[in-house]
Design an enzyme around this catalytic site. Structure first.
Site, PDB file in Angstrom:
ATOM      1  N   HIS A 174       0.841  -1.204   0.000  1.00 41.76           N
ATOM      2  CA  HIS A 174       0.000   0.000   0.000  1.00 41.76           C
ATOM      3  C   HIS A 174       0.877   1.255   0.000  1.00 41.76           C
ATOM      4  O   HIS A 174       0.711   2.146  -0.843  1.00 41.76           O
ATOM      5  CB  HIS A 174      -0.921  -0.002   1.222  1.00 41.76           C
ATOM      6  CG  HIS A 174      -1.809   1.202   1.305  1.00 41.76           C
ATOM      7  ND1 HIS A 174      -3.096   1.205   0.830  1.00 41.76           N
ATOM      8  CD2 HIS A 174      -1.590   2.449   1.793  1.00 41.76           C
ATOM      9  CE1 HIS A 174      -3.637   2.393   1.019  1.00 41.76           C
ATOM     10  NE2 HIS A 174      -2.735   3.176   1.610  1.00 41.76           N
ATOM     11  N   GLU A 175       1.811   1.312   0.938  1.00 46.00           N
ATOM     12  CA  GLU A 175       2.673   2.487   1.042  1.00 46.00           C
ATOM     13  C   GLU A 175       3.641   2.571  -0.134  1.00 46.00           C
ATOM     14  O   GLU A 175       4.024   3.671  -0.551  1.00 46.00           O
ATOM     15  CB  GLU A 175       3.438   2.474   2.370  1.00 46.00           C
ATOM     16  CG  GLU A 175       2.556   2.480   3.609  1.00 46.00           C
ATOM     17  CD  GLU A 175       1.559   3.629   3.640  1.00 46.00           C
ATOM     18  OE1 GLU A 175       1.842   4.679   3.033  1.00 46.00           O
ATOM     19  OE2 GLU A 175       0.483   3.472   4.255  1.00 46.00           O
ATOM     20  N   HIS A 195       2.073   4.588  -2.862  1.00 51.90           N
ATOM     21  CA  HIS A 195       2.217   6.031  -2.617  1.00 51.90           C
ATOM     22  C   HIS A 195       3.626   6.499  -2.959  1.00 51.90           C
ATOM     23  O   HIS A 195       3.817   7.520  -3.621  1.00 51.90           O
ATOM     24  CB  HIS A 195       1.931   6.340  -1.143  1.00 51.90           C
ATOM     25  CG  HIS A 195       0.499   6.181  -0.736  1.00 51.90           C
ATOM     26  ND1 HIS A 195      -0.550   6.681  -1.483  1.00 51.90           N
ATOM     27  CD2 HIS A 195      -0.065   5.595   0.355  1.00 51.90           C
ATOM     28  CE1 HIS A 195      -1.700   6.401  -0.868  1.00 51.90           C
ATOM     29  NE2 HIS A 195      -1.426   5.741   0.236  1.00 51.90           N
TER      30      HIS A 195
END
Length: 420
Positions: free
Chosen positions: A18-19, A22
């Protein structure tokens, strides 16, 4: 021990990817990413590579990518500040020491008259009261030192707010997207390891004590028609069964070049919408192929997404209670149970969790990715950004409410799994 390892691996993978979404899209847009963190709270591991510090923190409840400009920069050189400047070979400032005690022998000590570390990248100051005003150009990769820690300055063109709406949208949306992508990869891998379904109306397995077993249906039987309705695929086969709970229907099957007719009464069960559907206790045939596994990963990702979205809809309408929600404690418990069931169950559970994380983060709530996307959309409609301080306040209040909700859900989990 195996369950603990499984929990660490699954949660670590969900947060990491997920990170990572980003981070990759933010760096692609030219945003300075100060930190990539797994977990919250005190650091237990830290490593700097390039401009970014990679950390693992104590509380495994999520993670974050700290992008320059999302929060106010924590350096403000005001007139009268006494600072030290270190210059690079191009005579530009490469390091600003802002502590009162400056332990850099080569530093040029000045008293600040004015400074712009975002746009013009200059520092003006005096070496002495009688000396002339000096102007120092600042390198874009300049660092400042505060309390023994070094931080890279963020010129405006390296900050989140300076980028186009599209770049900012992608940097935020990439986190949840990576969770959907991870789920797809896990499910495709599941298909390669355990086989993906063949969309033919051929029985791959028969459950004991099910309606099919009681009627004499066997593995390998090919379904020709049901009540005279021609059956050409597994999807058609299951659809007819689901439409006839507790109703006797006649199966025409082909077995060893012979045709048989078997009356079967599907049993009742509720589906994810809460509606009653029929089941007879059979499984599909599987095949081991790359294309089949890819299709299985894609189709199952969509199926799980629909399942979770429908559940959230029921929560919003009040059809289900908040007591049915699970927080970290409940998820850890369910993951432990899945690990004990074996790798096949654990893989599907991990994919479901990944999709769930992606959907939850896309909810239009402050402090979540969805909330940030809403602010970007509003900016696009208004033609100008919302006051960063007001946006930060909204996200802070939203985060506080989310933490409160997390405490309530966690308490429910403790009662459910440990006090009952």
């Amino acid at each position: 021990m195996n369950s603990i390892i499984a929990i660490i691996v699954i949660f670590g993978a969900l947060v990491f990817f997920h990170e990572l979404g980003h981070l990759l899209l933010a760096k692609r847009a030219g945003i300075l990413c100060r930190e990539f963190a797994i977990g919250f709270g005190p650091k237990i591991f830290s490593m700097k590579k390039g401009e970014t510090v990679y950390t693992i923190r104590l509380l495994p409840l999520g993670g974050f990518v700290r992008m320059a400009g999302e929060d106010p920069e924590n350096i403000d050189l005001k007139p009268g500040h006494r600072i030290g400047l270190l210059l690079n070979p191009d005579n530009k400032v490469k390091k600003i020491v802002v502590n009162r005690k400056i332990n850099y022998p080569d530093a040029k000590i000045i008293t600040v008259e004015a400074a712009d570390l975002e746009h013009k990248l200059v520092i003006k100051g005096y070496e002495s009261e009688e000396g002339p005003l000096e102007v120092y150009d600042v390198s874009k990769k300049c660092h400042y030192v505060m309390d023994g820690q070094e931080y890279q300055i963020a010129p405006y063109d390296r900050q989140f707010g300076s980028k186009s709406l599209w770049d900012r949208f992608l940097a935020i949306f990439a986190g949840p997207f990576m969770n959907f992508l991870l789920a797809f990869v896990i499910l495709a891998a599941f298909g390669l390891m355990y086989g993906s379904p063949v969309n033919q109306a051929i029985i791959g397995g028969v459950a004991e004590n099910g309606a099919a077993a009681e009627a004499g249906l066997q593995t390998g039987d090919k379904i020709i028609n049901i009540d005279g309705q021609s059956i050409n695929s597994w999807d058609e086969f299951t659809e007819v069964i689901q439409q006839h709970p507790s109703q006797e229907i006649t199966f025409t099957v082909e077995r060893n070049d012979k045709t048989l007719e078997l009356p079967i009464t599907p049993q009742e069960r509720p589906n994810y919408k809460g509606e009653t559907e029929g089941v007879i206790g059979v499984g599909y045939q599987t095949e081991f192929s790359i294309l089949g596994s890819i299709k299985y990963g894609f189709d199952t990702t969509i199926e799980y997404t629909k399942l979770i979205v429908f559940g959230l809809g029921q929560l919003v309408t009040g059809a289900i209670s908040i007591d049915n929600l699970s927080g970290p404690v409940g998820i850890y418990s369910y993951t432990d149970q899945a690990a004990k069931e074996g790798l096949a169950v654990l893989l599907r559970w991990g994919a479901l969790l990944s999709i769930n994380l992606g959907i939850i983060n896309l909810l239009p709530l402050p402090a979540l990715d969805g909330g940030r996307l809403i602010f970007i959309a509003i900016e696009g409609l208004r033609g100008k950004p919302i006051d960063p301080q007001k946006e930060s306040l909204v996200h802070f209040i939203g985060f506080a409410f989310l933490m409160l909700l997390m405490l309530v859900v966690t308490w429910n989990d403790i009662q459910k799994f440990f006090l009952n």
